[in-house]
Design a protein around this motif. Structure first.
Motif, PDB file in Angstrom:
ATOM      1  N   THR A 123       0.847  -1.184   0.000  1.00  0.00           N
ATOM      2  CA  THR A 123       0.000   0.000   0.000  1.00  0.00           C
ATOM      3  C   THR A 123       0.886   1.239   0.000  1.00  0.00           C
ATOM      4  O   THR A 123       2.089   1.165   0.290  1.00  0.00           O
ATOM      5  N   ARG A 124       0.308   2.376  -0.284  1.00  0.00           N
ATOM      6  CA  ARG A 124       1.064   3.620  -0.257  1.00  0.00           C
ATOM      7  C   ARG A 124       1.584   3.915   1.151  1.00  0.00           C
ATOM      8  O   ARG A 124       2.693   4.412   1.317  1.00  0.00           O
ATOM      9  N   ASP A 125       0.764   3.624   2.155  1.00  0.00           N
ATOM     10  CA  ASP A 125       1.196   3.847   3.536  1.00  0.00           C
ATOM     11  C   ASP A 125       2.388   2.958   3.890  1.00  0.00           C
ATOM     12  O   ASP A 125       3.307   3.391   4.589  1.00  0.00           O
ATOM     13  N   GLN A 126       2.380   1.729   3.414  1.00  0.00           N
ATOM     14  CA  GLN A 126       3.514   0.838   3.666  1.00  0.00           C
ATOM     15  C   GLN A 126       4.784   1.366   3.005  1.00  0.00           C
ATOM     16  O   GLN A 126       5.872   1.316   3.590  1.00  0.00           O
ATOM     17  N   LEU A 127       4.650   1.886   1.805  1.00  0.00           N
ATOM     18  CA  LEU A 127       5.811   2.427   1.098  1.00  0.00           C
ATOM     19  C   LEU A 127       6.321   3.696   1.776  1.00  0.00           C
ATOM     20  O   LEU A 127       7.537   3.923   1.861  1.00  0.00           O
ATOM     21  N   LEU A 128       5.405   4.528   2.272  1.00  0.00           N
ATOM     22  CA  LEU A 128       5.822   5.704   3.033  1.00  0.00           C
ATOM     23  C   LEU A 128       6.640   5.282   4.248  1.00  0.00           C
ATOM     24  O   LEU A 128       7.676   5.872   4.564  1.00  0.00           O
ATOM     25  N   TYR A 129       6.181   4.248   4.929  1.00  0.00           N
ATOM     26  CA  TYR A 129       6.871   3.769   6.133  1.00  0.00           C
ATOM     27  C   TYR A 129       8.244   3.211   5.780  1.00  0.00           C
ATOM     28  O   TYR A 129       9.247   3.538   6.426  1.00  0.00           O
TER      29      TYR A 129
ATOM     30  N   THR B 280       9.614  -4.775 -20.747  1.00  0.00           N
ATOM     31  CA  THR B 280       8.555  -5.761 -20.964  1.00  0.00           C
ATOM     32  C   THR B 280       8.595  -6.906 -19.947  1.00  0.00           C
ATOM     33  O   THR B 280       7.563  -7.513 -19.678  1.00  0.00           O
ATOM     34  N   ASP B 281       9.773  -7.206 -19.406  1.00  0.00           N
ATOM     35  CA  ASP B 281       9.900  -8.351 -18.510  1.00  0.00           C
ATOM     36  C   ASP B 281       9.570  -8.014 -17.057  1.00  0.00           C
ATOM     37  O   ASP B 281       9.396  -8.907 -16.235  1.00  0.00           O
ATOM     38  N   TRP B 282       9.510  -6.733 -16.748  1.00  0.00           N
ATOM     39  CA  TRP B 282       9.198  -6.292 -15.390  1.00  0.00           C
ATOM     40  C   TRP B 282       8.632  -4.882 -15.462  1.00  0.00           C
ATOM     41  O   TRP B 282       8.873  -4.162 -16.430  1.00  0.00           O
ATOM     42  N   GLN B 283       7.918  -4.492 -14.443  1.00  0.00           N
ATOM     43  CA  GLN B 283       7.371  -3.131 -14.395  1.00  0.00           C
ATOM     44  C   GLN B 283       6.877  -2.822 -12.994  1.00  0.00           C
ATOM     45  O   GLN B 283       6.573  -3.726 -12.214  1.00  0.00           O
ATOM     46  N   ILE B 284       6.839  -1.527 -12.665  1.00  0.00           N
ATOM     47  CA  ILE B 284       6.174  -1.102 -11.440  1.00  0.00           C
ATOM     48  C   ILE B 284       4.700  -0.951 -11.785  1.00  0.00           C
ATOM     49  O   ILE B 284       4.319  -0.045 -12.525  1.00  0.00           O
ATOM     50  N   LYS B 285       3.907  -1.851 -11.271  1.00  0.00           N
ATOM     51  CA  LYS B 285       2.496  -1.911 -11.661  1.00  0.00           C
ATOM     52  C   LYS B 285       1.593  -1.346 -10.579  1.00  0.00           C
ATOM     53  O   LYS B 285       1.802  -1.598  -9.387  1.00  0.00           O
ATOM     54  N   THR B 286       0.616  -0.591 -11.003  1.00  0.00           N
ATOM     55  CA  THR B 286      -0.396  -0.083 -10.081  1.00  0.00           C
ATOM     56  C   THR B 286      -1.432  -1.162  -9.811  1.00  0.00           C
ATOM     57  O   THR B 286      -1.970  -1.765 -10.749  1.00  0.00           O
ATOM     58  N   VAL B 287      -1.669  -1.433  -8.538  1.00  0.00           N
ATOM     59  CA  VAL B 287      -2.725  -2.365  -8.141  1.00  0.00           C
ATOM     60  C   VAL B 287      -3.876  -1.487  -7.647  1.00  0.00           C
ATOM     61  O   VAL B 287      -3.833  -0.939  -6.538  1.00  0.00           O
ATOM     62  N   TRP B 288      -4.865  -1.305  -8.468  1.00  0.00           N
ATOM     63  CA  TRP B 288      -5.913  -0.330  -8.194  1.00  0.00           C
ATOM     64  C   TRP B 288      -6.624  -0.611  -6.878  1.00  0.00           C
ATOM     65  O   TRP B 288      -7.002  -1.728  -6.583  1.00  0.00           O
ATOM     66  N   GLY B 289      -6.753   0.456  -6.092  1.00  0.00           N
ATOM     67  CA  GLY B 289      -7.412   0.351  -4.803  1.00  0.00           C
ATOM     68  C   GLY B 289      -6.513  -0.143  -3.694  1.00  0.00           C
ATOM     69  O   GLY B 289      -6.930  -0.208  -2.537  1.00  0.00           O
ATOM     70  N   VAL B 290      -5.257  -0.488  -4.058  1.00  0.00           N
ATOM     71  CA  VAL B 290      -4.331  -1.008  -3.043  1.00  0.00           C
ATOM     72  C   VAL B 290      -3.039  -0.205  -3.017  1.00  0.00           C
ATOM     73  O   VAL B 290      -2.743   0.516  -2.066  1.00  0.00           O
TER      74      VAL B 290
END
Length: 225
Positions: A173-179, A208-218
């Motif tokens: 989550t964004r809060d986890q990344l902030l922490y 193409t083999d990797w990416q920072i992906k948005t997990v919507w709502g999470v």
């Protein structure tokens, strides 16, 4: 331990002197500048470890100074501003600032922020280099190599990428990344994470083999295919 060298840039002499008192007590070596042009001059002459940079100044405002600094260096920069609007905070982050503090602030909190930024900027010997296709993340030198070329990243961008890439396919989550990246006492909001993810993605496009992906709502994850 070698003392860290900090440049305070603010046109308010009283604020500069107040901050200087607290930093000297902590053992830092302090330089001061009361306008943007002088700040650039000191930055080019001294081997600094961190810059405290006011936004509203004569001759050259803080945003312009930050742009000039980022042409040559990824030195940590904490913005000092009387403006508390989200737009001003995001603009500073977009230009490469590592943190910001809105005036008036408690000097002890500023010192804590400085410690946190310096601590995260200096890599730990226990960290390991991470490699994926076309990507090398070296925490000992804070260097990212993408498709054979060195990619310049400010400390927070690097640390965010390193943390996510160290935990492939795990959602945070964004809060986890902030922490994890900014620290438990960081008062920022989720926009901080979004801004840094956007900047990292722009620098590591077309993979193409990797990416920072948005997990919507999470939140986000470093997805490896």
């Amino acid at each position: 331990m070698v003392e860290s060298k900090i440049l305070i840039v603010d046109d308010d002499v009283n604020i500069c002197e107040l901050i200087e008192v607290y930093l000297l007590k902590e053992g830092y070596k302090v330089y001061k500048a009361y306008d943007g042009e002088t700040a650039i001059k000191i930055f080019k002459e001294k081997q600094l470890d961190l810059i405290l940079l006011d936004v509203m100044m004569p001759k050259m405002d803080g945003y312009t100074v930050l742009k000039e600094i980022r042409r040559d260096s990824q030195i940590p920069v904490i913005m000092l501003t009387a403006k508390g609007e989200t737009f001003d905070k995001v603009l500073g982050l977009e230009l490469g600032a590592d943190d910001y503090m809105v005036k008036p602030f408690e000097p002890k909190e500023l010192v804590a922020r400085i410690r946190a930024v310096l601590r995260r900027y200096k890599p730990s010997s226990q960290k390991r280099t991470i490699e994926y296709k076309d990507l090398v993340i070296d925490p000992d030198s804070y260097i990212v190599i993408y498709k054979g070329s060195k990619i310049e990243m400010p400390p927070k961008e690097f640390e965010l990428l390193y943390f996510l890439a160290s935990n492939p396919n795990k959602v945070f989550t964004r809060d986890q990344l902030l922490y994890e990246v900014w620290g438990y006492d960081y008062p920022g909001d989720s926009r901080t994470v979004d801004v840094h993810v956007k900047r990292v993605r722009e620098k590591l496009s077309e993979q193409t083999d990797w990416q920072i992906k948005t997990v919507w709502g999470v939140g986000y994850k470093f997805e490896v295919k």
